[in-house]
Design a protein around this motif. Structure first.
Motif, PDB file in Angstrom:
ATOM      1  N   ALA A 178       0.840  -1.245  -0.066  1.00  0.00           N
ATOM      2  CA  ALA A 178       0.041   0.110  -0.042  1.00  0.00           C
ATOM      3  C   ALA A 178       0.739   1.281  -0.052  1.00  0.00           C
ATOM      4  N   VAL A 179       0.707   2.276  -0.928  1.00  0.00           N
ATOM      5  CA  VAL A 179       1.358   3.465  -1.030  1.00  0.00           C
ATOM      6  C   VAL A 179       0.622   4.808  -1.093  1.00  0.00           C
ATOM      7  N   ARG A 180       1.177   5.760  -0.281  1.00  0.00           N
ATOM      8  CA  ARG A 180       0.321   7.142  -0.101  1.00  0.00           C
ATOM      9  C   ARG A 180       1.257   8.077  -0.168  1.00  0.00           C
ATOM     10  N   LEU A 181       0.809   9.286  -0.823  1.00  0.00           N
ATOM     11  CA  LEU A 181       1.305  10.337  -0.859  1.00  0.00           C
ATOM     12  C   LEU A 181       0.430  11.638  -0.339  1.00  0.00           C
ATOM     13  N   PRO A 182       0.820  11.739   1.297  1.00  0.00           N
ATOM     14  CA  PRO A 182      -0.244  12.729   1.680  1.00  0.00           C
ATOM     15  C   PRO A 182      -0.002  14.096   1.555  1.00  0.00           C
ATOM     16  N   SER A 183      -0.957  14.972   1.766  1.00  0.00           N
ATOM     17  CA  SER A 183      -0.897  16.187   1.157  1.00  0.00           C
ATOM     18  C   SER A 183      -0.642  17.215   2.483  1.00  0.00           C
ATOM     19  N   HIS A 184      -0.448  16.825   3.610  1.00  0.00           N
ATOM     20  CA  HIS A 184      -0.248  17.838   4.751  1.00  0.00           C
ATOM     21  C   HIS A 184       0.912  18.201   4.811  1.00  0.00           C
ATOM     22  N   PRO A 185       1.179  19.533   4.896  1.00  0.00           N
ATOM     23  CA  PRO A 185       2.343  20.384   4.884  1.00  0.00           C
ATOM     24  C   PRO A 185       3.528  19.685   5.656  1.00  0.00           C
ATOM     25  N   VAL A 186       3.255  19.483   7.040  1.00  0.00           N
ATOM     26  CA  VAL A 186       3.963  18.769   7.858  1.00  0.00           C
ATOM     27  C   VAL A 186       4.439  17.364   7.514  1.00  0.00           C
ATOM     28  N   ALA A 187       3.684  16.402   7.126  1.00  0.00           N
ATOM     29  CA  ALA A 187       4.041  15.267   6.619  1.00  0.00           C
ATOM     30  C   ALA A 187       4.855  15.373   5.359  1.00  0.00           C
ATOM     31  N   TYR A 188       4.456  16.393   4.484  1.00  0.00           N
ATOM     32  CA  TYR A 188       5.392  16.503   3.602  1.00  0.00           C
ATOM     33  C   TYR A 188       6.968  16.860   3.730  1.00  0.00           C
ATOM     34  N   GLU A 189       7.127  17.843   4.778  1.00  0.00           N
ATOM     35  CA  GLU A 189       8.140  18.351   5.140  1.00  0.00           C
ATOM     36  C   GLU A 189       8.986  17.271   5.631  1.00  0.00           C
ATOM     37  N   LEU A 190       8.436  16.390   6.463  1.00  0.00           N
ATOM     38  CA  LEU A 190       9.167  15.448   7.130  1.00  0.00           C
ATOM     39  C   LEU A 190       9.331  14.288   6.011  1.00  0.00           C
ATOM     40  N   LEU A 191       8.803  13.810   5.200  1.00  0.00           N
ATOM     41  CA  LEU A 191       9.215  12.933   4.383  1.00  0.00           C
ATOM     42  C   LEU A 191      10.279  13.369   3.542  1.00  0.00           C
TER      43      LEU A 191
END
Ligand code: TXA
Ligand code: MG
Length: 354
Positions: free
Chosen positions: A115-128
Motif C-alpha cells: 500500500a502506498v500513499r503520498l499525503p498532502s499535509h504540509p508537515v507530513a510532506y516536509e518530514l518525508l
C-alpha cells in the motif's frame, strides 16, 4: 522512554528525520489522522511499530512518500494507478499495487502487494522530504482504539512507547485515507475515506466496493484488507445506531437514553448540531451538522475517545446517509457499534404501548 511532543519547527523535523534514519519511531500529522512512522525499508525498525501499537503482525502497513520517484523501490505502477495518482495525489488516497522485494515482509504482512500513499499535509510532506525515506506508518493509536486526530490522542496512546510526536494541530479530514486495490482492471475500494467513490469513478470509470465496508465480515469470508477483520474504533461503552425519519430519531434517542438511565447506565447520545438543544437532557455529543458529512468525519474519532473519558457505557448515535464521505463515516461508526442498529419507529411504537 520519555515521549517528547514538539511543534513542527524545522529543528523538530530535522530531529524526527534523524530518529527515523536511525530506525526509531516518530508520530506525525497527516491530513487524515496521525501516523506512527518508521523507515519502511529497515527490517529492524518496522517491528517496533507493531510492538508500540499492539498490532497483529498480519495487518500490513501503508508506505508514505513525498514524490513519486520513490515508488521505483516499492512497487510496480500501472496506467490505472497513474491516473489516480495524477488526480488525487497528494491527498487521502492509498493505492495497493504489486510489491517489489525490497519492501520487507513485515511491512506487507507477507502479501504480494504493498500500500502506498503520498499525503498532502504540509508537515507530513516536509518530514518525508527531510528524511527522504519511504516511511511505513499506520494510524498512531493503540490497536483497537479510534485513530488519533490530534497530538494529544497520540500522547494518550503512545506515551512512554516512542521518543517523539510532532504536533501539527488537528487533522482536517479526520478519517483514514481511502484504500483502493489497483492490481486489477477495475479500482476496488477496500476502505472508504476522504476520496469518495464518485470522485474515483469520474477519473477511473466504474469502481467496486468491498462487501465488508458496511457490514461485518461473514464467517469464512476473506478480508481483502486485513485491517477490516479487527474490532476497530469501538469505545468501551456499547454504541447503537438509531435510524429512521429525523423527528422519529430525535424522539427515539430521548426515550432510549431515558430508559438506559433508569436502568442505571451512564447513557448519552451522539447527535447532529441541529438536535443538540432538543436533546439537552441526554448528554448530547455534537457530531456536526446533518448536512455536512465532512464535519462528522472530522469530529468522529475525537467524540468516540471522549465517550471513554466520560465512562459512558450506553451510547445512541444518529447516522448519516452512506454516500460521499458519509460512506467512510458509516464504515467507522458501523464498526464502533458492531453494526447494532435500532429502528426509531419501532422504539416509539413499543414506547407508546407501555
Ligand atoms: O490515512 C491513513 O491511511 C493513515 C495515515 C497515517 O496515512 N494510515 C492508516 O494506516 O490508516 P492503518 O495501518 O491504520 O490502515 C491501513 C489499512 C489497513 O486496513 C490495512 O489492512 C490496509 O490498509 N492495507 C495495508 N496494506 C495492504 C495491502 N497490501 N493489501 C490490502 N490492504 C492493505
Ligand atoms: Mg489504523
Amino acid at each position: 522512554m520519555i515521549t517528547q511532543v514538539l511543534p513542527a519547527t524545522p529543528e523538530a523535523l530535522q530531529m524526527a528525520a534523524e530518529l527515523l534514519a536511525k530506525g526509531e519511531l516518530v508520530a506525525f500529522p497527516t491530513e487524515t489522522v496521525y501516523g506512527l512512522g518508521a523507515h519502511a525499508l529497515n527490517r529492524d525498525a518496522v517491528p517496533g511499530i507493531f510492538a508500540a501499537k499492539g498490532r497483529p503482525a498480519d495487518n500490513p502497513l501503508i508506505v508514505h512518500i513525498w514524490r513519486r520517484e520513490q515508488l521505483t523501490d516499492l512497487c510496480y505502477v500501472n496506467p490505472l494507478a497513474e491516473k489516480l495518482m495524477d488526480a488525487f495525489w497528494p491527498g487521502p488516497l492509498t493505492i495497493i499495487l504489486p510489491r517489489k522485494h525490497t519492501v520487507p515482509d513485515t511491512v506487507t504482512a507477507g502479501l504480494d502487494t504493498v500500500a502506498v500513499r503520498l499525503p498532502s499535509h504540509p508537515v507530513a510532506y516536509e518530514l518525508l522530504k527531510t528524511c527522504n525515506l519511504p516511511i511505513a506508518a499506520p494510524s498512531a493509536n493503540r490497536s483497537g482504539k479510534p485513530s488519533p486526530t490530534a497530538a494529544r490522542h497520540v500522547y494518550e496512546d503512545m506515551q512512554g512507547r516512542i521518543p517523539l510526536i510532532i504536533d501539527g494541530g488537528d487533522c482536517q479530514v479526520g478519517v483514514e485515507s481511502t484504500v483502493v486495490d489497483c492490481t486489477g482492471e477495475r479500482v476496488c475500494i477496500l476502505r472508504p475515506g476522504g476520496v469518495t467513490r464518485q470522485m474515483l469513478e469520474e477519473v477511473a470509470g466504474p469502481v467496486t466496493v468491498a462487501g465488508s465496508v458496511l457490514r461485518p465480515l461473514q464467517e469464512g469470508e476473506k478480508a481483502l484488507s486485513p485491517g477490516m477483520r479487527y474490532q476497530h474504533y469501538a469505545p468501551n461503552g456499547q454504541v447503537s445506531l438509531v435510524e429512521g425519519e429525523e423527528q422519529d430519531v430525535v424522539a427515539a434517542l430521548k426515550l432510549l437514553c431515558r430508559q438506559a438511565e433508569e436502568n442505571g447506565h451512564r447513557a448519552c447520545v451522539m447527535c447532529f448540531t441541529e438536535h443538540v438543544e432538543m436533546l439537552q437532557h441526554c448528554h448530547p455529543h455534537d457530531i456536526g451538522s446533518k448536512d455536512c458529512p465532512e464535519e462528522v468525519a472530522h469530529r468522529l474519532f475525537d467524540t468516540l475517545r471522549r465517550l471513554d473519558e466520560e465512562n459512558m457505557d450506553v451510547i445512541f448515535s444518529e447516522v448519516v446517509p452512506p454516500e460521499g464521505v458519509g460512506l467512510a463515516v458509516m464504515n467507522r461508526l458501523g464498526r464502533a457499534a458492531a453494526f447494532r442498529a435500532i429502528e426509531a419507529g419501532e422504539v416509539l411504537a413499543s414506547g407508546r404501548i407501555r
